[in-house]
Each structure stands twice: as structure tokens, then as C-alpha cells.
Design a protein around this motif. Sequence first.
Motif, PDB file in Angstrom:
ATOM      1  N   TYR A 274       0.360  -1.221  -0.355  1.00  0.00           N
ATOM      2  CA  TYR A 274       0.114   0.117  -0.208  1.00  0.00           C
ATOM      3  C   TYR A 274       1.171   1.403  -0.292  1.00  0.00           C
ATOM      4  O   TYR A 274       2.003   0.988  -0.064  1.00  0.00           O
ATOM      5  N   TYR A 275       0.265   2.183  -0.545  1.00  0.00           N
ATOM      6  CA  TYR A 275       1.395   3.389  -0.159  1.00  0.00           C
ATOM      7  C   TYR A 275       0.153   4.564   0.522  1.00  0.00           C
ATOM      8  O   TYR A 275      -0.947   4.330   1.280  1.00  0.00           O
ATOM      9  N   ALA A 276       0.902   5.562   1.099  1.00  0.00           N
ATOM     10  CA  ALA A 276       0.633   6.851   2.141  1.00  0.00           C
ATOM     11  C   ALA A 276       1.050   7.841   1.562  1.00  0.00           C
ATOM     12  O   ALA A 276       2.291   7.867   1.715  1.00  0.00           O
ATOM     13  N   LEU A 277       0.845   9.465   1.112  1.00  0.00           N
ATOM     14  CA  LEU A 277       0.858  10.821   0.153  1.00  0.00           C
ATOM     15  C   LEU A 277       0.445  11.625   1.262  1.00  0.00           C
ATOM     16  O   LEU A 277      -0.814  11.787   1.557  1.00  0.00           O
ATOM     17  N   VAL A 278       1.222  11.928   1.773  1.00  0.00           N
ATOM     18  CA  VAL A 278       1.228  13.435   2.236  1.00  0.00           C
ATOM     19  C   VAL A 278       2.030  14.708   2.376  1.00  0.00           C
ATOM     20  O   VAL A 278       2.509  14.667   1.544  1.00  0.00           O
ATOM     21  N   ASP A 279       0.650  15.293   2.003  1.00  0.00           N
ATOM     22  CA  ASP A 279       0.802  16.838   1.247  1.00  0.00           C
ATOM     23  C   ASP A 279       1.823  17.468   2.422  1.00  0.00           C
ATOM     24  O   ASP A 279       1.590  17.375   3.337  1.00  0.00           O
ATOM     25  N   MET A 280       2.890  18.121   2.257  1.00  0.00           N
ATOM     26  CA  MET A 280       3.778  18.720   3.417  1.00  0.00           C
ATOM     27  C   MET A 280       3.227  19.722   3.654  1.00  0.00           C
ATOM     28  O   MET A 280       3.196  20.091   5.240  1.00  0.00           O
ATOM     29  N   ARG A 281       2.759  20.632   3.618  1.00  0.00           N
ATOM     30  CA  ARG A 281       2.092  21.713   3.733  1.00  0.00           C
ATOM     31  C   ARG A 281       0.697  21.361   4.586  1.00  0.00           C
ATOM     32  O   ARG A 281       0.644  21.836   5.871  1.00  0.00           O
ATOM     33  N   GLY A 282       0.377  20.183   4.751  1.00  0.00           N
ATOM     34  CA  GLY A 282      -0.835  20.035   5.093  1.00  0.00           C
ATOM     35  C   GLY A 282      -0.210  19.059   6.807  1.00  0.00           C
ATOM     36  O   GLY A 282      -0.542  19.377   7.287  1.00  0.00           O
ATOM     37  N   PHE A 283       0.667  18.494   6.148  1.00  0.00           N
ATOM     38  CA  PHE A 283       1.386  17.614   7.550  1.00  0.00           C
ATOM     39  C   PHE A 283       2.049  19.029   8.865  1.00  0.00           C
ATOM     40  O   PHE A 283       1.837  19.148   9.827  1.00  0.00           O
ATOM     41  N   ALA A 284       2.606  20.206   8.015  1.00  0.00           N
ATOM     42  CA  ALA A 284       2.315  21.265   8.958  1.00  0.00           C
ATOM     43  C   ALA A 284       1.265  21.754   9.628  1.00  0.00           C
ATOM     44  O   ALA A 284       1.390  21.373  11.040  1.00  0.00           O
ATOM     45  N   GLN A 285      -0.200  21.386   9.266  1.00  0.00           N
ATOM     46  CA  GLN A 285      -0.910  21.376   9.621  1.00  0.00           C
ATOM     47  C   GLN A 285      -1.430  21.122  10.596  1.00  0.00           C
ATOM     48  O   GLN A 285      -2.190  20.781  12.189  1.00  0.00           O
ATOM     49  N   ILE A 286      -1.339  19.560  10.431  1.00  0.00           N
ATOM     50  CA  ILE A 286      -1.260  18.052  11.458  1.00  0.00           C
ATOM     51  C   ILE A 286      -0.020  18.305  12.341  1.00  0.00           C
ATOM     52  O   ILE A 286      -0.694  18.640  13.989  1.00  0.00           O
ATOM     53  N   ILE A 287       0.609  18.685  12.450  1.00  0.00           N
ATOM     54  CA  ILE A 287       1.363  19.322  13.777  1.00  0.00           C
ATOM     55  C   ILE A 287       1.642  20.302  14.327  1.00  0.00           C
ATOM     56  O   ILE A 287       1.108  20.168  16.027  1.00  0.00           O
ATOM     57  N   ASP A 288       0.296  21.570  13.959  1.00  0.00           N
ATOM     58  CA  ASP A 288      -0.188  22.795  14.250  1.00  0.00           C
ATOM     59  C   ASP A 288      -0.649  22.057  15.433  1.00  0.00           C
ATOM     60  O   ASP A 288      -1.417  22.661  16.366  1.00  0.00           O
ATOM     61  N   ALA A 289      -2.027  21.595  14.918  1.00  0.00           N
ATOM     62  CA  ALA A 289      -3.128  20.820  15.556  1.00  0.00           C
ATOM     63  C   ALA A 289      -2.419  19.630  16.808  1.00  0.00           C
ATOM     64  O   ALA A 289      -3.238  19.882  17.746  1.00  0.00           O
ATOM     65  N   MET A 290      -1.387  19.378  16.831  1.00  0.00           N
ATOM     66  CA  MET A 290      -0.745  18.631  17.704  1.00  0.00           C
ATOM     67  C   MET A 290      -0.601  19.909  19.173  1.00  0.00           C
ATOM     68  O   MET A 290       0.084  19.262  20.373  1.00  0.00           O
ATOM     69  N   GLY A 291      -0.442  21.122  18.654  1.00  0.00           N
ATOM     70  CA  GLY A 291       0.383  22.072  19.557  1.00  0.00           C
ATOM     71  C   GLY A 291       2.345  21.886  18.835  1.00  0.00           C
ATOM     72  O   GLY A 291       2.656  22.325  20.103  1.00  0.00           O
TER      73      GLY A 291
END
Length: 455
Positions: A274-291
Amino acid sequence: MTVRTRGFGLGFSIALTLASALLWGVAHLAADRRKTGFALMVTYVVMLASILTMLTVFSSRLLSLAVQPAWLTALTIMVATLGVVWTGVIIWSYLLVRPAPANRVGRAVTTVLTIALCGLILAPAVYAARVAYVSRDVVNTLFTANVSPIVSQDPWNGARRINLLLLGGDAAPGRPGVRTDSITVASVDVATGATTLLGLPRNLQRVRLPEGPPRDRFPDGFTGAGPDTPGLLNEVFQYAEDYPEMEPGIRKGQRGPALIKKTISEILGIPVTYYALVDMRGFAQIIDAMGGVTVTIKDPIVYGKYREGLLSPGTRKLSGQEALWFGRSRTDSDDYVRMGRQKCLLNAVAKQADPVTVLNSFEKLAVATKRAISTDIPQNVLPDLVDLAQKVKEHKIRSLNFVPPLIDTVYPDWTLIRHKVSQALSEQSSPTQHPQAAPQTGSPENPITLDSACR
């Protein structure tokens, strides 16, 4: 319907209302509604015992249930129903034991108390139901409903390892399409959870494409779409999207994943499941949501087109934007140093995304995740992947990066790459090897390292 009461005093009314919120039926017994009171008590005890049994006996399966839409739907309904029934019992109890009509102050006090108790029950019930509903939406949005065939109750169909392709996509403004600048295969032993990360640099050239239309077009290796593209590995994904004939019969949005999976399988000599593609800018939003995410920076990291930022050495918590630069910056370094930082960042996020952090910012994380991630993992294998992820946490994660001087990115030695992959995975699968007894040197002869990029 009129509820007859015995006209309890204020103190008794408060005590019985509180007691009924903690143990159903207490107020009913006090009001001589014995059959109803005992029935409510039995119902409450059975319900509480069932919940405690699930949390203890089936605790190891709760995470697996949390990724199954049917269970999440049932949980949403059950939690909402429980909240409504519980508040109904509190109100019913209040009506039975409230002070006499003449005691206006007493009635006002017990009314306020009852409303507060209902709020204390409904608020967490509504939140839990909302979490279950949002979780179901995330699962249905991210993961395909296609069913993966399972033979003899084995989700991996006899395979000893499952290989997940993890892509970091850089779709920045001014850049056509998606460039997969981060390319890693997580090869996981399904029996033990022992994991090796196989990293490929984005700038591999003359990549051998799979048989069929791709190899017919590029018999001597991938060379790109023309003079404006150098023909690097990170272009293969978008090339398939732009040229449907590369993957005939596959719709847009799935051609890129299909070709990159087969291409990586061809390079490494192992099947990519399987594959999983993470958009890097979206990844930044995930980190912000984590605090934020805490990492240890070994050397100064300069970032920005005009060197406008600096991440100083030391252990620090990074915002989403800072983490994005941590994983993307090549100023004063190169692709290969960046690859190590990206693996470090993924590892840090995985370790710090604990249940408390996730629940505290659940909806923000859910929204960011839906925007940032795409994958072809079927829903029916999610429970088994969750169980496998628990095994992965018990082992040190090893890394094998195919970078210079081990590999010449212009003229890669494909045979050597396959040999190193086979050697690394066979060593990790050896029954005599201790899970944490991995070689820690990074020489060309032995390029396997533990996940220590940020220490």
C-alpha cells in the motif's frame, strides 16, 4: 403525566438527586417506587459492568474497533442514547424527590442542581458521540471501501512482511503537480513488528520502470517529459497522472500511486503493498493541531529562499511551519541530510501523538489529516494494521538509505540496491537476532542505522 411526590426537604432532595445521578433508582426507592427503583439499579449495574469489561478484557481490541465505520456508527448511537437516558433518569428522580411547591427556594436550588447534573452527563456524551462521528468520517474519507482479499483469516495472505510506501508530496505554488520529494518504504515483519525504513533519494536518475507501457516508453530508464524536467524519481508520480497511457484503465488520481508503487517495487525487489501520500503543507497543519512537535536539532538549519530563518541546535518544540522547514530545507546541506531529518520528524510525530494529545485537538487533527493524506489502504485491513502498529512500537526502527557513496544517483547500481534490501530484511527476520540488536554504523559496507537521526 403528573408525578406525585412526597414533598422531601431541601437537604434530602439534593442528596437523593445526586445519589440518583451516581446510582440509578435511589430516588425511586426513597419515593416507594421499589420495582422501578430496583429495575433501574440492575440496569445501571449491568451497563457499568459491561463497560468495565470492554475496557479491561477487550482493551487490546479497542483501537482496532476505532477504525471500523460500523463500530463507530454503533458507538455514536450508543453514546448518544446513553446520554439521553441518563439525563432522563436524573430528571425523573428530581421530579420524585423535589421539595413541596410551597418551598420555592428549595425548588429553585434543586432545579439548578438538576440542570447542572444533566449538563455534566450530556457534555461528555455529546463530545464522545462527536469524536466517534468524526472518526467515522475520517476513516470513510481517507481509506478506500474496496475490500482486500483475505485468505484463511490471514490479513496478509501468507506474506512474512508488509511493505508500505510513504511519500511526502511537495505541491508548492509555481510547481506543476505533485513532486514526491520524500520516498520511504516501511518494511514490517508481520509476526514481530520489526521495521526497517528503506529510503530512496528523490534525485535517482534513469529509474527502471515496470514492464508494459512505462518500460516501452522508457526502455533505458525514465528520462522525464522533456528538456524542462531532469527525469528524476520524484517526477514519476506526476508523469503517470499527466500521461494516462502509462497506466491504461486507471482513473486520474490513482495513476500516479499505481506507477510509483510498481516502480519502487522494481527498484527494491520487494512488493509494495500500500501507499500513503502526505502533503507537506498539510503535514504542517497536523503538527500545529498537535500543539507542535519536539525534536533535537544537531546542527543549525538555515531555511528560506533568502536565508531568512534559522533553527538553532538543541531540543526544541517546533511549530508546523518550523517543522516544515526542518524537513524540507537543503540550505547549507543536501538531499541526503534532509532525508535523515524527515525520518526523524516522522518518528517524533508518531511517538508524540499520544491519546491525550489527540483527544485535546481531535477535530483540528481530523480536518488537517483529511486534507494532508491520501492512501489506498482498504478499510477492512485497518484493524490488523492497528494491531501491527502496536508491535512496531516494541522495536527500534532501523533505516537503510540509498544515498552516496553507497549509491551513485546518476548511475544507480540496481543490483546492489536489491542485494542490500534483501540482506537487511533477512537479518532483521532472523529468529536469533534480538529486536534491538541492530548494527549502528553508517558506512557504505554496512549502511543500516537505528532511528537516531535527531539524537
